[in-house]
Scaffold this motif. Sequence first.
Motif, short mmCIF file in Angstrom:
data_model
loop_
_atom_site.label_atom_id
_atom_site.label_comp_id
_atom_site.label_asym_id
_atom_site.label_seq_id
_atom_site.Cartn_x
_atom_site.Cartn_y
_atom_site.Cartn_z
N ILE A 186 -20.86 -40.93 -39.01
CA ILE A 186 -21.84 -39.86 -39.25
C ILE A 186 -22.53 -40.11 -40.59
O ILE A 186 -21.87 -40.19 -41.64
CB ILE A 186 -21.18 -38.47 -39.28
N LEU A 187 -23.83 -40.24 -40.52
CA LEU A 187 -24.62 -40.41 -41.75
C LEU A 187 -25.21 -39.06 -42.13
O LEU A 187 -25.91 -38.42 -41.34
CB LEU A 187 -25.74 -41.42 -41.52
N LEU A 195 -31.08 -48.05 -44.27
CA LEU A 195 -30.84 -46.69 -43.79
C LEU A 195 -32.16 -45.93 -43.63
O LEU A 195 -32.37 -45.25 -42.63
CB LEU A 195 -29.89 -45.95 -44.73
N CYS A 196 -33.04 -46.09 -44.58
CA CYS A 196 -34.37 -45.46 -44.45
C CYS A 196 -35.06 -45.97 -43.19
O CYS A 196 -35.66 -45.21 -42.42
CB CYS A 196 -35.23 -45.79 -45.67
N GLU A 197 -34.96 -47.28 -42.98
CA GLU A 197 -35.61 -47.86 -41.81
C GLU A 197 -35.03 -47.32 -40.51
O GLU A 197 -35.77 -46.94 -39.60
CB GLU A 197 -35.48 -49.39 -41.87
N LEU A 198 -33.71 -47.29 -40.44
CA LEU A 198 -33.07 -46.80 -39.22
C LEU A 198 -33.45 -45.35 -38.96
O LEU A 198 -33.75 -44.97 -37.83
CB LEU A 198 -31.55 -46.94 -39.34
N VAL A 199 -33.44 -44.54 -40.01
CA VAL A 199 -33.79 -43.13 -39.83
C VAL A 199 -35.22 -43.02 -39.31
O VAL A 199 -35.49 -42.28 -38.36
CB VAL A 199 -33.63 -42.37 -41.16
N ILE A 228 -38.62 -41.80 -34.38
CA ILE A 228 -39.61 -42.09 -33.34
C ILE A 228 -38.99 -41.94 -31.96
O ILE A 228 -39.64 -41.51 -31.01
CB ILE A 228 -40.17 -43.52 -33.52
N THR A 229 -37.71 -42.29 -31.85
CA THR A 229 -37.06 -42.17 -30.55
C THR A 229 -36.75 -40.71 -30.23
O THR A 229 -36.19 -40.42 -29.18
CB THR A 229 -35.74 -42.97 -30.49
N GLY A 230 -37.10 -39.82 -31.12
CA GLY A 230 -36.93 -38.40 -30.84
C GLY A 230 -35.50 -37.95 -30.99
O GLY A 230 -34.94 -37.29 -30.12
N GLN A 235 -28.45 -35.32 -40.28
CA GLN A 235 -27.12 -35.69 -39.82
C GLN A 235 -27.25 -36.58 -38.59
O GLN A 235 -27.58 -36.10 -37.51
CB GLN A 235 -26.32 -34.43 -39.49
N LEU A 236 -26.95 -37.85 -38.77
CA LEU A 236 -27.22 -38.82 -37.71
C LEU A 236 -25.97 -39.57 -37.30
O LEU A 236 -25.13 -39.88 -38.13
CB LEU A 236 -28.24 -39.86 -38.20
#
Lengths: 262, 262
Positions: free
Chosen positions: A223-224, A166-170, A175-177, A183-184
Amino acid sequence: MEAQEEAGLIALAEILLNKISGFFDVDDAVKATFAEICDDLQEFEAGTVIVPQGGDYGDVYLLERGWVMRSRHMENGARQIVNVVLPGDFVAMNALLFARSDFELSCKTDVSAYRLPSEKLGNALTRNAMLSAALFWVNAHEESLLAERIVSLGRRSARQRTAHVLCELVARLQITGVQSIEQLMLPISQEEFSDILGISIVHMNKTLRAFERDNILSFRNSILVIQNKGRLELEAGFDKGYIQFTRRNDRNSWRPNYLEIG
Amino acid sequence: MEAQEEAGLIALAEILLNKISGFFDVDDAVKATFAEICDDLQEFEAGTVIVPQGGDYGDVYLLERGWVMRSRHMENGARQIVNVVLPGDFVAMNALLFARSDFELSCKTDVSAYRLPSEKLGNALTRNAMLSAALFWVNAHEESLLAERIVSLGRRSARQRTAHVLCELVARLQITGVQSIEQLMLPISQEEFSDILGISIVHMNKTLRAFERDNILSFRNSILVIQNKGRLELEAGFDKGYIQFTRRNDRNSWRPNYLEIG
DNA sequence: CGCAAATTTGAACCAGCTCAACCGTAGTGG
DNA sequence: CCACTACGGTTGAGCTGGTTCAAATTTGCG
């Protein structure tokens, strides 16, 4: 070039070029190079299999919007998702070199991607050292993601893996803006999540519920919500260094040369 | 050039060039390119740490003889070996791009490796498309090894992982031109083996004993003897396709161009 | 020979798995 | 508007592959 494609290119510049701008000097010439290559924006519906497991590779794509999964289906019905391809990443880069794919490439969401015909991309690589450098960089980037995943799968508990991925995905989505970090939208089911982490779906669920009980995060309906980022990174042992690289400065004499537009 | 270095170059040609010869046309010009770059053969003793975890990268190396491990040491004392670097592979290729290493690179055996100063290698990449292509290929090769390891760690049992990694090592060593395939020297302890597979040393031992009881293989005193290769590959679900690639033939119009010596 | 490191084995334990039942929600068709 | 279905999520119970601990044995090596 049509307006829509131009808008797409701008989006591209803001993702891939953003991604590499911490490393390269992204000037107009570089942008022009990408503009030349990325002139064929394609759309795929969610669920589309771009390359089936064991099937022939087609072209390379540069992902502009959406999520693509690279996964392996095992004999016993199990699945392992090897990596998640996010905007700014290349899809099926191996198509440049290999005939067949050992993995399935499928769209988790509706996807927009620039089609890069192997021939055209190969030719561009010959003529443009900057492009080769960018590819090299992207390869190295992906390689370090895979290396880190190996560490997770080999030596971290289910809870730590969950936190880490999850840290990695965030970090990658930042970076992708992406709009908000607290809230992702993660367009994956718990089953897919468990196939990323190499755990069972049941244990995935229990792990997520535990994080929720501990007021660290909640993941419901795709939703994370991260309530305690510090705690999450701490448990994950997460260090974003491998995502946002530190460019080396001690030997930069060759780089301007290498990055010359050929 | 001294006789010894020339002999080294020949060995190099027989490993790296062998490795890529199934894919590229390796002619005299290509060999000359490598001869130019690989003029500094260095020796390391077993146990030498080339790059410590968290330390600064130095130069890139091309491994000619010996085994190098890339590993992560965890907070709790555990270790995960991410990949095994064999002759013909590059060591610390990331040094071209990154300042710091998240992994340790250490020599399992006495090692000979060509030192490729970042500056020199970078310059060569600018001038020589063939070299870039070779690097790209090698990157892709390593990437598929990592992807396959992720599948193993995520979704294969300890027994399957063991079988799989042994199949992989044998296939890779075959490319390096090892003498015998039935009887191989693997310079790793059971503890290191377990750190490759992400299992405990105790279970590693029990798994190896089980394979021995089943007359599939024996691994004692660093000597691997495979008695039943078919059975081993069957249990591993091993397909060597990802090691010995099939070169794609449908779009080769660009390749000769790409491979031109610049 | 004698020390240190690696291997081997048994026994108890546990993180995560499988099985199975149940719930919630979003269609879908009558 | 409701009934039906399908799919993803939730939860408990029991099981097991692999871990940890501990002690004995073998091997490599000076």
